[in-house]
Design a protein around this motif. Structure first.
Motif, PDB file in Angstrom:
ATOM      1  N   ILE A 237      13.136   9.273  -0.588  1.00  0.00           N
ATOM      2  CA  ILE A 237      12.261   9.274   0.584  1.00  0.00           C
ATOM      3  C   ILE A 237      11.664   7.880   0.727  1.00  0.00           C
ATOM      4  O   ILE A 237      11.120   7.328  -0.241  1.00  0.00           O
ATOM      5  CB  ILE A 237      11.142  10.324   0.454  1.00  0.00           C
ATOM      6  CG1 ILE A 237      11.732  11.732   0.446  1.00  0.00           C
ATOM      7  CG2 ILE A 237      10.124  10.182   1.581  1.00  0.00           C
ATOM      8  CD1 ILE A 237      10.697  12.832   0.284  1.00  0.00           C
ATOM      9  N   ALA A 238      11.781   7.313   1.907  1.00  0.00           N
ATOM     10  CA  ALA A 238      11.227   5.986   2.181  1.00  0.00           C
ATOM     11  C   ALA A 238       9.815   6.125   2.752  1.00  0.00           C
ATOM     12  O   ALA A 238       9.463   7.168   3.332  1.00  0.00           O
ATOM     13  CB  ALA A 238      12.124   5.232   3.146  1.00  0.00           C
ATOM     14  N   TYR A 239       9.034   5.081   2.571  1.00  0.00           N
ATOM     15  CA  TYR A 239       7.651   5.073   3.074  1.00  0.00           C
ATOM     16  C   TYR A 239       7.420   3.801   3.879  1.00  0.00           C
ATOM     17  O   TYR A 239       7.885   2.719   3.514  1.00  0.00           O
ATOM     18  CB  TYR A 239       6.655   5.139   1.926  1.00  0.00           C
ATOM     19  CG  TYR A 239       5.215   4.939   2.362  1.00  0.00           C
ATOM     20  CD1 TYR A 239       4.498   5.974   2.962  1.00  0.00           C
ATOM     21  CD2 TYR A 239       4.586   3.707   2.189  1.00  0.00           C
ATOM     22  CE1 TYR A 239       3.178   5.781   3.368  1.00  0.00           C
ATOM     23  CE2 TYR A 239       3.270   3.516   2.589  1.00  0.00           C
ATOM     24  CZ  TYR A 239       2.571   4.552   3.180  1.00  0.00           C
ATOM     25  OH  TYR A 239       1.274   4.355   3.587  1.00  0.00           O
ATOM     26  N   ARG A 240       6.685   3.957   4.961  1.00  0.00           N
ATOM     27  CA  ARG A 240       6.376   2.829   5.825  1.00  0.00           C
ATOM     28  C   ARG A 240       4.945   2.986   6.335  1.00  0.00           C
ATOM     29  O   ARG A 240       4.587   4.038   6.868  1.00  0.00           O
ATOM     30  CB  ARG A 240       7.349   2.832   7.009  1.00  0.00           C
ATOM     31  CG  ARG A 240       7.715   1.479   7.599  1.00  0.00           C
ATOM     32  CD  ARG A 240       8.894   1.669   8.546  1.00  0.00           C
ATOM     33  NE  ARG A 240       9.344   0.416   9.111  1.00  0.00           N
ATOM     34  CZ  ARG A 240       9.172   0.064  10.394  1.00  0.00           C
ATOM     35  NH1 ARG A 240       8.563   0.888  11.214  1.00  0.00           N
ATOM     36  NH2 ARG A 240       9.608  -1.098  10.830  1.00  0.00           N
ATOM     37  N   ARG A 241       4.137   1.951   6.164  1.00  0.00           N
ATOM     38  CA  ARG A 241       2.793   1.934   6.758  1.00  0.00           C
ATOM     39  C   ARG A 241       2.761   0.820   7.789  1.00  0.00           C
ATOM     40  O   ARG A 241       3.157  -0.317   7.503  1.00  0.00           O
ATOM     41  CB  ARG A 241       1.709   1.728   5.716  1.00  0.00           C
ATOM     42  CG  ARG A 241       0.301   1.685   6.332  1.00  0.00           C
ATOM     43  CD  ARG A 241      -0.802   1.701   5.275  1.00  0.00           C
ATOM     44  NE  ARG A 241      -2.110   1.579   5.882  1.00  0.00           N
ATOM     45  CZ  ARG A 241      -2.801   2.590   6.431  1.00  0.00           C
ATOM     46  NH1 ARG A 241      -2.261   3.806   6.415  1.00  0.00           N
ATOM     47  NH2 ARG A 241      -3.977   2.412   6.970  1.00  0.00           N
TER      48      ARG A 241
ATOM     49  N   GLN B   4       0.829  -1.204   0.000  1.00  0.00           N
ATOM     50  CA  GLN B   4       0.000   0.000   0.000  1.00  0.00           C
ATOM     51  C   GLN B   4       0.868   1.259   0.000  1.00  0.00           C
ATOM     52  O   GLN B   4       0.549   2.255   0.640  1.00  0.00           O
ATOM     53  CB  GLN B   4      -0.946  -0.004   1.210  1.00  0.00           C
ATOM     54  CG  GLN B   4      -1.923  -1.156   1.241  1.00  0.00           C
ATOM     55  CD  GLN B   4      -2.878  -1.085   2.415  1.00  0.00           C
ATOM     56  OE1 GLN B   4      -3.073  -0.033   3.031  1.00  0.00           O
ATOM     57  NE2 GLN B   4      -3.495  -2.205   2.747  1.00  0.00           N
ATOM     58  N   ASP B   5       1.982   1.206  -0.708  1.00  0.00           N
ATOM     59  CA  ASP B   5       2.919   2.329  -0.705  1.00  0.00           C
ATOM     60  C   ASP B   5       2.295   3.598  -1.284  1.00  0.00           C
ATOM     61  O   ASP B   5       1.514   3.550  -2.243  1.00  0.00           O
ATOM     62  CB  ASP B   5       4.157   1.974  -1.519  1.00  0.00           C
ATOM     63  CG  ASP B   5       5.040   0.965  -0.799  1.00  0.00           C
ATOM     64  OD1 ASP B   5       4.622   0.479   0.266  1.00  0.00           O
ATOM     65  OD2 ASP B   5       6.132   0.668  -1.303  1.00  0.00           O
ATOM     66  N   LYS B   6       2.652   4.718  -0.684  1.00  0.00           N
ATOM     67  CA  LYS B   6       2.186   6.036  -1.129  1.00  0.00           C
ATOM     68  C   LYS B   6       3.421   6.888  -1.422  1.00  0.00           C
ATOM     69  O   LYS B   6       4.070   7.387  -0.499  1.00  0.00           O
ATOM     70  CB  LYS B   6       1.324   6.691  -0.045  1.00  0.00           C
ATOM     71  CG  LYS B   6       0.081   5.891   0.324  1.00  0.00           C
ATOM     72  CD  LYS B   6      -0.685   6.560   1.455  1.00  0.00           C
ATOM     73  CE  LYS B   6      -1.890   5.732   1.873  1.00  0.00           C
ATOM     74  NZ  LYS B   6      -2.626   6.359   3.017  1.00  0.00           N
ATOM     75  N   PRO B   7       3.768   7.062  -2.693  1.00  0.00           N
ATOM     76  CA  PRO B   7       4.958   7.856  -3.033  1.00  0.00           C
ATOM     77  C   PRO B   7       4.857   9.275  -2.488  1.00  0.00           C
ATOM     78  O   PRO B   7       3.767   9.850  -2.382  1.00  0.00           O
ATOM     79  CB  PRO B   7       4.946   7.853  -4.569  1.00  0.00           C
ATOM     80  CG  PRO B   7       4.153   6.643  -4.951  1.00  0.00           C
ATOM     81  CD  PRO B   7       3.099   6.513  -3.885  1.00  0.00           C
TER      82      PRO B   7
END
Length: 238
Positions: free
Chosen positions: A113-117, A93-96
């Protein structure tokens, strides 16, 4: 004994898998509104609002939501004694990062930029869901490894940075009392059962900064009805 991030990573990886299994039923329960342990009475509604605003104030006045939820979970006995917040990773479910996120992090279009949910759980209760965008270059190699390879909560992974928190917004998603209740003659009449809580109660948006003011993370935290999953205070006190 000093905190060792590498040791915590190994523990979190094992505990995170177990927590994910234990919390499966909690996640299903949070998909829709559910009865609570709070009776639907005027007094209970006032108490529920007071408790919810207490949590809100605690979160707003502390840099780390993880550590705040550690304390909330322990003081309200939401999990066995000694339980700590674990982050259950949500994949796929990544959100750039868009232009607004890059502006909040004060970085240009070419900076990774890294993304983490994650879902932050204490025992078998998921207390919040969080979207987190962060700048890996602002963290240590050990921190990035921990965040990439384990379910460690972000606030615990970067705790040694001594970061500060700038709150952008705090939104009450549900209130047990109608707007303007304090100016009305009567509180809502009592119901016949328990208060029904929606899946999510609070939403916070914030930026985390290094001691010199450099932003390195921005996040959206949404707190679930499990933060109130404990018996209502006694109706009558001596």
């Amino acid at each position: 004994m000093p905190f060792r991030l590498s040791t915590f990573v190994r523990v979190a990886a094992l505990a995170g898998s177990a927590a994910a299994m234990l919390s499966a039923h909690a996640l299903m329960a949070q998909d829709s509104a559910a009865p609570s342990q709070w009776p639907d009475t005027p007094t209970s509604r006032v108490e529920a609002l007071a408790v919810l605003q207490t949590l809100n104030a605690n979160l707003l006045s502390n840099a780390s939501a993880t550590l705040t939820l550690d304390r909330w979970c322990a003081s309200h006995k939401l999990a066995p004694a000694g339980s700590k917040i674990l982050a259950q990773r949500v994949h796929g479910q990544d959100k750039p990062a868009d232009a607004h996120i890059r502006e909040l992090l004060a970085v240009g279009p070419d900076v990774p930029i890294a993304y983490r949910r994650v879902r932050l759980a204490c025992g078998d209760r998921v207390l919040s869901e969080a979207d987190n965008w962060y700048v890996p270059a602002k963290l240590t190699a050990d921190m990035n490894e921990a965040l990439n390879t384990s379910d460690i909560a972000f606030g615990r992974a970067v705790q040694s940075l001594n970061f500060t928190r700038t709150n952008l917004s705090a939104k009450l998603l549900w209130s047990p009392l109608p707007e303007g209740w304090e100016m009305k003659a009567d509180l809502p009449s009592a119901g016949t059962g328990q208060l029904t809580l929606p899946p999510f109660l609070l939403e916070h948006r914030a930026v985390l900064k290094l001691p010199d003011g450099t932003p390195f993370s921005t996040l959206v935290e949404t707190y679930t009805n499990s933060v109130l999953d404990f018996p209502a205070p006694p109706a009558h006190r001596p």
